[in-house]
Scaffold this active site. Structure first.
Site, short mmCIF file in Angstrom:
data_model
loop_
_atom_site.label_atom_id
_atom_site.label_comp_id
_atom_site.label_asym_id
_atom_site.label_seq_id
_atom_site.Cartn_x
_atom_site.Cartn_y
_atom_site.Cartn_z
N ARG A 189 -5.87 -155.85 -7.37
CA ARG A 189 -7.30 -156.13 -7.18
C ARG A 189 -7.65 -157.62 -7.11
O ARG A 189 -8.36 -158.06 -6.22
CB ARG A 189 -8.13 -155.55 -8.35
CG ARG A 189 -8.62 -154.16 -8.15
CD ARG A 189 -8.67 -153.47 -9.49
NE ARG A 189 -7.34 -153.43 -10.01
CZ ARG A 189 -6.46 -152.48 -9.69
NH1 ARG A 189 -6.82 -151.49 -8.92
NH2 ARG A 189 -5.21 -152.51 -10.14
N THR A 190 -7.15 -158.37 -8.07
CA THR A 190 -7.61 -159.76 -8.16
C THR A 190 -7.14 -160.54 -6.93
O THR A 190 -7.92 -161.24 -6.29
CB THR A 190 -7.09 -160.40 -9.46
OG1 THR A 190 -7.41 -159.53 -10.54
CG2 THR A 190 -7.73 -161.75 -9.70
N LYS A 220 13.77 -171.93 -8.26
CA LYS A 220 14.71 -173.06 -8.27
C LYS A 220 14.41 -174.01 -9.43
O LYS A 220 15.01 -175.07 -9.54
CB LYS A 220 14.59 -173.84 -6.95
CG LYS A 220 14.88 -173.00 -5.72
CD LYS A 220 14.54 -173.82 -4.46
CE LYS A 220 14.47 -172.92 -3.25
NZ LYS A 220 13.77 -173.58 -2.14
N HIS A 268 -9.46 -163.82 -18.48
CA HIS A 268 -9.50 -163.34 -17.09
C HIS A 268 -10.96 -163.50 -16.62
O HIS A 268 -11.67 -162.52 -16.45
CB HIS A 268 -9.04 -161.89 -17.02
CG HIS A 268 -8.73 -161.37 -15.65
ND1 HIS A 268 -9.08 -162.03 -14.48
CD2 HIS A 268 -8.10 -160.23 -15.26
CE1 HIS A 268 -8.67 -161.32 -13.44
NE2 HIS A 268 -8.07 -160.23 -13.88
N1 CP Z 1 -8.25 -155.97 -12.98
C1 CP Z 1 -7.17 -156.65 -12.52
O1 CP Z 1 -6.92 -157.80 -12.88
O2 CP Z 1 -6.39 -155.92 -11.66
P1 CP Z 1 -5.07 -156.45 -10.98
O3 CP Z 1 -4.04 -156.66 -12.07
O4 CP Z 1 -4.66 -155.40 -10.00
O5 CP Z 1 -5.39 -157.76 -10.31
#
Ligand code: CP
Length: 305
Positions: free
Chosen positions: A51-52, A80, A129
């Site tokens: 998603r992100t 590396k 996040h």
């Molecule tokens: N919600 C979220 O961060 O999903 P992803 O890990 O798929 O990016």
């Protein structure tokens, strides 16, 4: 230079402005299709994402910009031995803004100290996040029309859940918020968050292990996955992974206007039968995330129409 490391880097006024811009984008997408023309986004993902990463890429494409990057550190010169700081200096020669996910807490922040272009933290270990929180806030705003005066249940892995940590930091700033923290003993919210965000802001909260005992009180239920990748011990993960499974029958006592959110991906913690319930908001939440990321890219690239 402004980097987004934590949701606390944004004031409530700035969040309101991003929500207003996201709403404008939703209303008239065509108006924004060249907003980031000649701008390039670099997505540096040292940890898996669907998603992100893809919503940032879609956001930049829909704003008329370009996207470069890697979805897996194994395909980059990190293999590396290149440091994140040197990678960022390199990528800054080719891009205008960086979105970075990293399994180590603080890695995007450390990179931002060396970066000549803005960096957005797309998730750092079990820490923060912030752009998921922007998606969560926009979802709550669209559904409830407000952030204040709500009882918010957070359920699952509150120890390592970076989405939970960022959301608590964001919502603690609004009035009359009450948190119900639902988790097994081993996955309780870390004490530093209780001190820094909840106690310091005089936010009411309580902790429980039982979802069914509190579901009827909630305005928002934020379910989370028990994250295998954060455990040191497979046996602990197996023991805890199915501790909470939200089913249709559990919703019988819930409010009619409960909003069920989940940052996704889900494993077992929301039964598929719940997806058809009018209170399930987690699929719209993904879409709202793209619009908030469009607004954020425009804001951080300082572009306007
Ligand atoms: N919600 C979220 O961060 O999903 P992803 O890990 O798929 O990016």
């Amino acid at each position: 230079m402004f980097h987004l490391n934590s949701i606390q880097d944004l004031t409530e006024t700035q969040i309101d402005a991003l929500i207003s811009l996201a709403e404008e984008i939703v209303r008239d997408k065509a108006k924004f299709r060249e907003a980031c023309r000649y701008k390039t986004l670099a997505t540096l993902f040292y940890e898996a994402s669907t998603r992100t990463r893809l919503s940032f890429e879609a956001a930049m494409h829909e704003l008329g910009g370009n996207v470069i990057g890697f979805a897996d550190a194994a395909s980059s010169s990190a293999t590396k031995g290149e440091s994140v700081a040197d990678t960022v200096r390199t990528v800054a020669c080719y891009a205008d803004i960086i979105v970075m996910r990293h399994p180590k807490e603080g890695a995007p922040m450390a990179a931002s100290l060396k970066s000549p272009i803005p960096i957005i933290n797309a998730g750092d270990g079990g820490h923060n996040h912030p752009t998921q929180t922007l998606a969560d806030l926009f979802t709550i705003y669209k559904i409830k029309g407000r952030f204040e005066k709500q009882t918010i249940g957070l359920c699952g892995d509150l120890m390592f859940g970076r989405t939970v940590h960022s959301l608590i930091r964001a919502l603690s700033r609004y009035n009359d918020i009450e948190f119900v923290l639902i988790s097994p003993e081993e996955l309780r919210l870390p004490d530093y968050l209780k001190e820094d965000s909840l106690n310091r802001s005089n936010v009411t909260f309580r902790e429980t292990e039982e979802l069914e005992g509190v579901i009827q009180e909630l305005d928002v239920l934020y379910m989370t996955r028990v994250q295998r990748e954060r455990f040191f011990n497979e046996a602990d993960y197996v023991r805890l992974k199915d501790r909470y499974i939200l089913t249709r029958s559990m919703l019988r006592n819930a409010k009619e206007d409960l909003a069920i959110l989940h940052p996704l991906p889900r494993v077992n913690e929301i039964a598929v039968e719940v997806d058809d319930d009018h209170r399930a908001c987690y699929f719209s939440q993904m879409l709202y995330g793209k619009y908030m990321r469009m607004a954020l890219l425009m804001n951080m690239l300082e572009v306007s129409l």
